[in-house]
Design a protein around this motif. Structure first.
Motif, PDB file in Angstrom:
ATOM      1  N   ASN A  78     100.228  29.387  46.677  1.00 54.39           N
ATOM      2  CA  ASN A  78      99.817  29.859  47.931  1.00 54.39           C
ATOM      3  C   ASN A  78      98.292  28.989  47.998  1.00 54.39           C
ATOM      4  O   ASN A  78      97.642  28.819  47.140  1.00 54.39           O
ATOM      5  CB  ASN A  78      99.246  31.437  47.591  1.00 54.39           C
ATOM      6  N   VAL A  79      98.181  28.594  49.334  1.00 53.15           N
ATOM      7  CA  VAL A  79      97.513  27.437  49.706  1.00 53.15           C
ATOM      8  C   VAL A  79      96.522  27.974  50.515  1.00 53.15           C
ATOM      9  O   VAL A  79      96.961  28.641  51.421  1.00 53.15           O
ATOM     10  CB  VAL A  79      97.890  26.293  50.232  1.00 53.15           C
ATOM     11  N   VAL A  80      95.052  27.822  50.497  1.00 52.93           N
ATOM     12  CA  VAL A  80      94.122  27.725  51.708  1.00 52.93           C
ATOM     13  C   VAL A  80      93.440  26.573  52.058  1.00 52.93           C
ATOM     14  O   VAL A  80      93.062  25.892  51.127  1.00 52.93           O
ATOM     15  CB  VAL A  80      93.200  29.060  51.370  1.00 52.93           C
ATOM     16  N   TRP A  81      93.327  26.257  52.981  1.00 53.92           N
ATOM     17  CA  TRP A  81      92.534  24.956  53.480  1.00 53.92           C
ATOM     18  C   TRP A  81      91.099  25.683  54.145  1.00 53.92           C
ATOM     19  O   TRP A  81      91.354  26.611  55.074  1.00 53.92           O
ATOM     20  CB  TRP A  81      93.161  24.461  54.769  1.00 53.92           C
ATOM     21  N   PRO A 122      96.180  30.330  37.917  1.00 59.23           N
ATOM     22  CA  PRO A 122      95.598  29.105  37.812  1.00 59.23           C
ATOM     23  C   PRO A 122      95.153  28.570  39.265  1.00 59.23           C
ATOM     24  O   PRO A 122      95.855  28.876  40.162  1.00 59.23           O
ATOM     25  CB  PRO A 122      96.253  28.008  37.325  1.00 59.23           C
ATOM     26  N   VAL A 123      93.991  28.005  39.313  1.00 64.05           N
ATOM     27  CA  VAL A 123      93.383  27.147  40.400  1.00 64.05           C
ATOM     28  C   VAL A 123      93.394  25.574  40.326  1.00 64.05           C
ATOM     29  O   VAL A 123      92.815  24.828  39.528  1.00 64.05           O
ATOM     30  CB  VAL A 123      92.078  27.803  40.773  1.00 64.05           C
ATOM     31  N   LEU A 124      94.010  25.187  41.438  1.00 62.06           N
ATOM     32  CA  LEU A 124      93.983  23.522  41.909  1.00 62.06           C
ATOM     33  C   LEU A 124      92.877  23.688  42.855  1.00 62.06           C
ATOM     34  O   LEU A 124      93.232  24.252  43.796  1.00 62.06           O
ATOM     35  CB  LEU A 124      95.267  23.202  42.097  1.00 62.06           C
ATOM     36  N   LEU A 125      91.993  22.647  42.907  1.00 59.72           N
ATOM     37  CA  LEU A 125      91.231  22.442  44.054  1.00 59.72           C
ATOM     38  C   LEU A 125      90.972  21.064  44.394  1.00 59.72           C
ATOM     39  O   LEU A 125      91.031  19.915  43.552  1.00 59.72           O
ATOM     40  CB  LEU A 125      89.812  23.173  43.682  1.00 59.72           C
ATOM     41  N   PHE A 126      90.953  20.492  45.689  1.00 63.34           N
ATOM     42  CA  PHE A 126      90.954  19.070  46.063  1.00 63.34           C
ATOM     43  C   PHE A 126      89.572  19.069  46.615  1.00 63.34           C
ATOM     44  O   PHE A 126      89.095  19.912  47.401  1.00 63.34           O
ATOM     45  CB  PHE A 126      91.978  19.210  47.215  1.00 63.34           C
ATOM     46  N   SER A 127      88.728  18.063  46.459  1.00 69.29           N
ATOM     47  CA  SER A 127      87.677  17.794  46.986  1.00 69.29           C
ATOM     48  C   SER A 127      87.494  16.227  47.236  1.00 69.29           C
ATOM     49  O   SER A 127      87.815  15.516  46.606  1.00 69.29           O
ATOM     50  CB  SER A 127      86.343  18.436  45.967  1.00 69.29           C
ATOM     51  N   GLY A 133     100.299  29.897  41.242  1.00 67.41           N
ATOM     52  CA  GLY A 133      99.023  29.392  41.419  1.00 67.41           C
ATOM     53  C   GLY A 133      98.443  29.206  42.655  1.00 67.41           C
ATOM     54  O   GLY A 133      99.099  29.472  43.766  1.00 67.41           O
ATOM     55  N   VAL A 134      97.126  28.955  42.754  1.00 69.33           N
ATOM     56  CA  VAL A 134      96.365  28.851  44.094  1.00 69.33           C
ATOM     57  C   VAL A 134      95.960  27.480  44.234  1.00 69.33           C
ATOM     58  O   VAL A 134      95.259  26.979  43.339  1.00 69.33           O
ATOM     59  CB  VAL A 134      95.337  30.063  44.142  1.00 69.33           C
ATOM     60  N   THR A 135      96.050  27.081  45.618  1.00 68.55           N
ATOM     61  CA  THR A 135      95.471  25.713  45.788  1.00 68.55           C
ATOM     62  C   THR A 135      94.359  25.868  46.793  1.00 68.55           C
ATOM     63  O   THR A 135      94.834  26.603  47.734  1.00 68.55           O
ATOM     64  CB  THR A 135      96.638  24.737  46.219  1.00 68.55           C
ATOM     65  N   ILE A 136      93.280  25.509  46.751  1.00 65.00           N
ATOM     66  CA  ILE A 136      92.227  25.295  47.653  1.00 65.00           C
ATOM     67  C   ILE A 136      91.857  23.962  48.072  1.00 65.00           C
ATOM     68  O   ILE A 136      91.742  23.245  47.257  1.00 65.00           O
ATOM     69  CB  ILE A 136      90.868  26.087  47.144  1.00 65.00           C
ATOM     70  N   SER A 137      91.871  23.779  49.324  1.00 62.94           N
ATOM     71  CA  SER A 137      91.803  22.326  49.949  1.00 62.94           C
ATOM     72  C   SER A 137      90.875  22.663  51.069  1.00 62.94           C
ATOM     73  O   SER A 137      90.061  23.487  51.272  1.00 62.94           O
ATOM     74  CB  SER A 137      93.142  21.750  50.155  1.00 62.94           C
ATOM     75  N   GLY A 138      90.895  21.756  52.131  1.00 63.31           N
ATOM     76  CA  GLY A 138      90.013  21.657  53.246  1.00 63.31           C
ATOM     77  C   GLY A 138      90.489  20.696  54.141  1.00 63.31           C
ATOM     78  O   GLY A 138      91.450  20.176  54.161  1.00 63.31           O
ATOM     79  N   SER A 195     104.197  27.368  49.039  1.00 65.71           N
ATOM     80  CA  SER A 195     103.983  25.843  49.027  1.00 65.71           C
ATOM     81  C   SER A 195     104.684  25.406  47.804  1.00 65.71           C
ATOM     82  O   SER A 195     104.310  25.714  46.591  1.00 65.71           O
ATOM     83  CB  SER A 195     102.753  25.275  49.493  1.00 65.71           C
ATOM     84  N   TYR A 196     105.325  24.336  47.710  1.00 64.22           N
ATOM     85  CA  TYR A 196     105.860  23.462  46.695  1.00 64.22           C
ATOM     86  C   TYR A 196     105.235  22.197  46.619  1.00 64.22           C
ATOM     87  O   TYR A 196     105.522  21.296  45.913  1.00 64.22           O
ATOM     88  CB  TYR A 196     107.408  23.565  46.442  1.00 64.22           C
ATOM     89  N   ALA A 197     104.483  21.810  47.560  1.00 64.95           N
ATOM     90  CA  ALA A 197     104.072  20.344  47.782  1.00 64.95           C
ATOM     91  C   ALA A 197     102.428  20.669  47.749  1.00 64.95           C
ATOM     92  O   ALA A 197     101.768  19.437  48.278  1.00 64.95           O
ATOM     93  CB  ALA A 197     104.380  19.738  48.988  1.00 64.95           C
ATOM     94  N   ASN A 198     101.767  21.381  47.170  1.00 67.76           N
ATOM     95  CA  ASN A 198     100.420  21.422  46.975  1.00 67.76           C
ATOM     96  C   ASN A 198     100.030  21.828  45.328  1.00 67.76           C
ATOM     97  O   ASN A 198      98.968  22.556  45.446  1.00 67.76           O
ATOM     98  CB  ASN A 198      99.735  22.434  47.808  1.00 67.76           C
ATOM     99  N   GLY A 199     100.792  21.204  44.613  1.00 65.31           N
ATOM    100  CA  GLY A 199     100.567  21.177  43.358  1.00 65.31           C
ATOM    101  C   GLY A 199     101.693  21.889  42.462  1.00 65.31           C
ATOM    102  O   GLY A 199     102.771  22.168  43.039  1.00 65.31           O
TER     103      GLY A 199
END
Length: 187
Positions: free
Chosen positions: A21-24, A94-99, A65-70, A12-16
């Motif tokens: 690589n993104v996980v919800w 690196p990790v980007l996290l949405f909360s 990087g890795v993005t963690i969302s929900g 993904s290029y729209a999650n950071g």
């Protein structure tokens, strides 16, 4: 340890910043009105996998990087901590996290605060559909904060990023992803 997830999305290029690589994660009791990811709220939906398997899936496809969302990642704090430790100890990603929680709520909760040193950038605060976005900080509503928790990112890394994208996943499904999922983006 098991972790409950909604979906994985590689490339993904729209999650950071960069290719991510993104996980919800699945499950959220905050249920912010107008949430972009309402299908992630029900904690009985999604699937359960081990944190080790999730780590492997997040790190097998080359990325920046890795993005963690929900859902809400911090509603599974023990599993989130284990996943973050695996990423930190066994990769250089690196990790980007949405909360949806505020930074104060996260720092005041011992189960959540232990995760913070393993996150490089945090976008936090409840989504407010009545407030304008702060896209220059990659925030869906202006009350949300971009907090840099390491020196691996700069604030300017989050400006001018794609706000949404369509990706065809490995099963041939079209996935709309990003922080701005309104039709007007594509007009």
């Amino acid at each position: 340890m098991n972790i409950h997830i909604h979906k994985l999305l590689p490339g993904s290029y729209a999650n950071g910043p960069g290719k991510r690589n993104v996980v919800w994660l699945q499950g959220c009791t905050l249920r912010c009105p107008g949430c972009f990811n309402p299908l992630t709220h029900d904690s009985s939906a999604g699937k359960t996998i081990t944190t080790e398997k999730l780590f492997t899936e997040l790190t097998t496809v080359p990325c920046d990087g890795v993005t963690i969302s929900g859902g809400e990642p911090f509603q599974q704090p023990e599993a989130l901590l284990e996943l973050l430790k695996l990423i930190r100890e066994q990769s250089s990603l690196p990790v980007l996290l949405f909360s949806g929680y505020s930074y104060t709520e996260l720092t005041d909760d011992p189960a959540c605060s232990v995760c913070l040193p393993l996150i490089d950038a945090l976008i936090c605060g409840p989504y407010r559909q009545d407030l304008p976005p702060a896209y220059e900080h990659f925030c869906s509503s202006s009350n949300q904060e971009l907090i840099l928790l390491s020196d691996r990112y700069k604030k300017e890394d989050f400006g001018n990023l794609p706000l949404s994208e369509y990706i065809i996943d490995g099963e041939g499904n079209s996935v709309l992803s990003g922080i701005c999922l309104h039709k007007s983006v594509f007009s």
